[in-house]
Every structure is written in C-alpha cells, then in structure tokens.
Enzyme design. Structure first.
Site, short mmCIF file in Angstrom:
data_model
loop_
_atom_site.label_atom_id
_atom_site.label_comp_id
_atom_site.label_asym_id
_atom_site.label_seq_id
_atom_site.Cartn_x
_atom_site.Cartn_y
_atom_site.Cartn_z
CE LYS A 41 4.03 5.21 -3.37
NZ LYS A 41 2.76 4.51 -3.03
CD GLU A 57 1.83 4.53 -6.38
OE1 GLU A 57 0.72 4.09 -6.02
OE2 GLU A 57 2.90 3.98 -6.08
CB THR A 97 -2.61 4.06 -6.75
OG1 THR A 97 -2.71 5.05 -7.78
CG2 THR A 97 -3.35 2.81 -7.19
N GLY A 142 -0.16 6.08 -0.04
CA GLY A 142 0.20 5.02 0.91
C GLY A 142 1.59 4.47 0.62
CB ALA A 143 4.32 3.40 1.93
N GLY A 162 0.30 -1.87 -5.69
CA GLY A 162 -0.87 -1.69 -6.56
C GLY A 162 -0.48 -1.46 -8.01
CB SER A 164 -6.86 -0.11 0.45
OG SER A 164 -5.66 -0.34 1.15
CB THR A 165 -3.97 3.97 2.59
OG1 THR A 165 -3.58 2.64 2.94
CG2 THR A 165 -3.97 4.83 3.83
C1 5RP Z 1 0.28 1.29 -5.11
C2 5RP Z 1 1.05 1.60 -3.88
C3 5RP Z 1 0.29 1.68 -2.59
O1 5RP Z 1 0.51 2.92 -2.02
C4 5RP Z 1 0.76 0.60 -1.67
O2 5RP Z 1 0.65 -0.66 -2.33
C5 5RP Z 1 -0.04 0.57 -0.36
O3 5RP Z 1 -1.34 0.15 -0.64
P1 5RP Z 1 -2.46 0.10 0.47
O4 5RP Z 1 -2.79 1.51 0.85
O5 5RP Z 1 -3.61 -0.60 -0.23
O6 5RP Z 1 -1.94 -0.70 1.63
O7 5RP Z 1 2.22 1.81 -3.89
O8 5RP Z 1 1.12 1.11 -6.23
#
Ligand code: 5RP
Length: 223
Positions: free
Chosen positions: A94, A103, A28, A82-83, A97, A30-31
């Site tokens: 993490k 996750e 979950t 993502g992280a 989001g 943006s990445t």
């Molecule tokens: C969501 C997460 C995402 O992987 C983390 O917040 C990174 O987000 P983004 O890719 O938007 O930088 O753990 O719960």
C-alpha cells in the site's frame, strides 16, 4: 465491468461489514473514495469515521460524516481500504496514494482490515508495484542507500518538480525491483532502518477480508 465499476462494486459490498452505531476506519485512494460515497448513504447508521489522510477527512466531511481524532478512539470494528497489491494470504503493498503511515496506524486500531480492490491487484508475489517507504526528509538519501543494499532501486517520489511531502511532513521513496519472497520479514527489515517512518508492506498485520472486484462479480477472500 470497467476497473472503476469493479472498485464501485467492492466499495458497495464493504458496507455490509460496517457495524451500526460504531466508528469506521476509512482508507485513502480511488477505491476508498467510492467507499466513502457509499458510506454517505448509511451515515445516519454510524457514529462517524476515522480518516487515514487529509483528503479522506475532507471527502468524509463533505458528505456530512463526523470525523473523529484517532487519539480519542480506543478501538473500532473495521478499517476499510484499498491496496496496490494483495496476495492470496492477505499480505499487501500500500502507499500508492502516499498515505501508508496513517493507514497503518488507523488499521492497527481496527479489529478487522477489510481490503477492497479490483481484481488486477491480486498477485502471487508482491513487488511488481514499487514499494513505497515514508522517510524523514533529512535522512532520505541515507535510507535510500540502505534500501538499495537490499536489492531495490529506490527513487524519491516527486510532485510538480519537487519531492512529494506527505500529510506527516515526510517524503516517499518508491522501490521497484524488490523480490519479496517473505513480506513479513522484509517489512521488519525496512522498519528497522533508521530514518524510515513506515513501509508500505502490510504483512505482519495484513487484511482479514478482501473483497475483490472480478468480471463475474465480487469475490470474497478470508484470511
Ligand atoms: C493509498 C493506498 C491505496 O489504498 C492504494 O494506493 C490503492 O489505491 P486505489 O484504490 O486508488 O487503486 O495505499 O496510500
């Protein structure tokens, strides 16, 4: 390269880890969204996906990718996500989001965790990013006091003037100010607090591969 271009580059690079004819676990954020868009271009070569959030499931379905119920899946080759922070050892924070629990559950079923992140997420020590903890709503203040005793400064995550409610009907406590010298042991300590659903430390089972977006291109770290 902009941060978004780095995210797009690592999302595209992760396609090489997707196993043909299999189900892929999808994270979950943006990445992960860039990854879903890239996955759509090879959707005829995979069986489908398992989503780590309602938002991810909606985006996958929007691309015509079949979304499976995790309870019907025994294992899958890869989970891609993502992280917020990752160390050179593959330990991560993490949950930015708010999807950390799902996750962690989906990742637990995957043989390999492929982390996709722009270079700014690589850190020498975890903790500059406030640590997300998902909690049972009726116990959020109880949990917050116990976390404060560990040295952090917990605060309830808000959205539109009210506590944010996760896909699981729970709340998120964000904890800035933690000195995370031993991520695996802190993960266990916070998991052991009654009322915690899960903690956004992914250290006992961290990433297996990290595709990092750098100005010069995608760097691959293997753990
Ligand atoms: C969501 C997460 C995402 O992987 C983390 O917040 C990174 O987000 P983004 O890719 O938007 O930088 O753990 O719960």
């Amino acid at each position: 390269m902009t941060q978004d271009e780095m995210k797009q580059a690592v999302a595209q690079a992760a396609i090489a880890y997707v196993v043909e004819g299999e189900i892929v676990g999808v994270g979950t954020g943006s990445t992960a969204n860039f990854f879903i868009d890239a996955l759509a271009t090879i959707k005829h070569r995979i069986k489908g996906a398992v989503a780590s959030s309602e938002a991810t499931a909606t985006r996958l379905r929007g691309h015509g990718i079949t979304v499976f119920d995790l309870n019907d899946i025994v294992s899958m080759p890869v989970y891609v996500d993502g992280a917020d922070e990752i160390t050179a050892e593959g330990a991560m924070i993490k949950g930015g989001g708010a999807a950390l629990t799902r996750e962690k559950i989906v990742a637990s079923v995957a043989e390999r965790f492929i982390c996709i992140a722009d270079g700014s997420k690589l850190v020498t020590r975890l903790g500059a990013f406030p640590l997300p903890v998902e909690v049972i709503p009726m116990g959020h203040a109880v949990v917050a006091r116990k976390i404060a005793a560990l040295g952090g400064t917990p605060r309830l995550r808000m959205k539109d003037g009210a506590p944010l409610i996760t896909d699981n009907g729970c709340m998120i406590i964000d904890v800035p100010g933690l000195q995370i010298a031993d991520p695996a042991s802190l993960e266990q300590q916070i998991n052991d607090i009654v009322g915690v659903v899960s903690v956004g430390l992914f250290a006992r089972k961290g990433a297996d591969v990290c595709l990092l977006g750098m100005a010069e291109g995608v760097r691959t770290l293997e753990f």
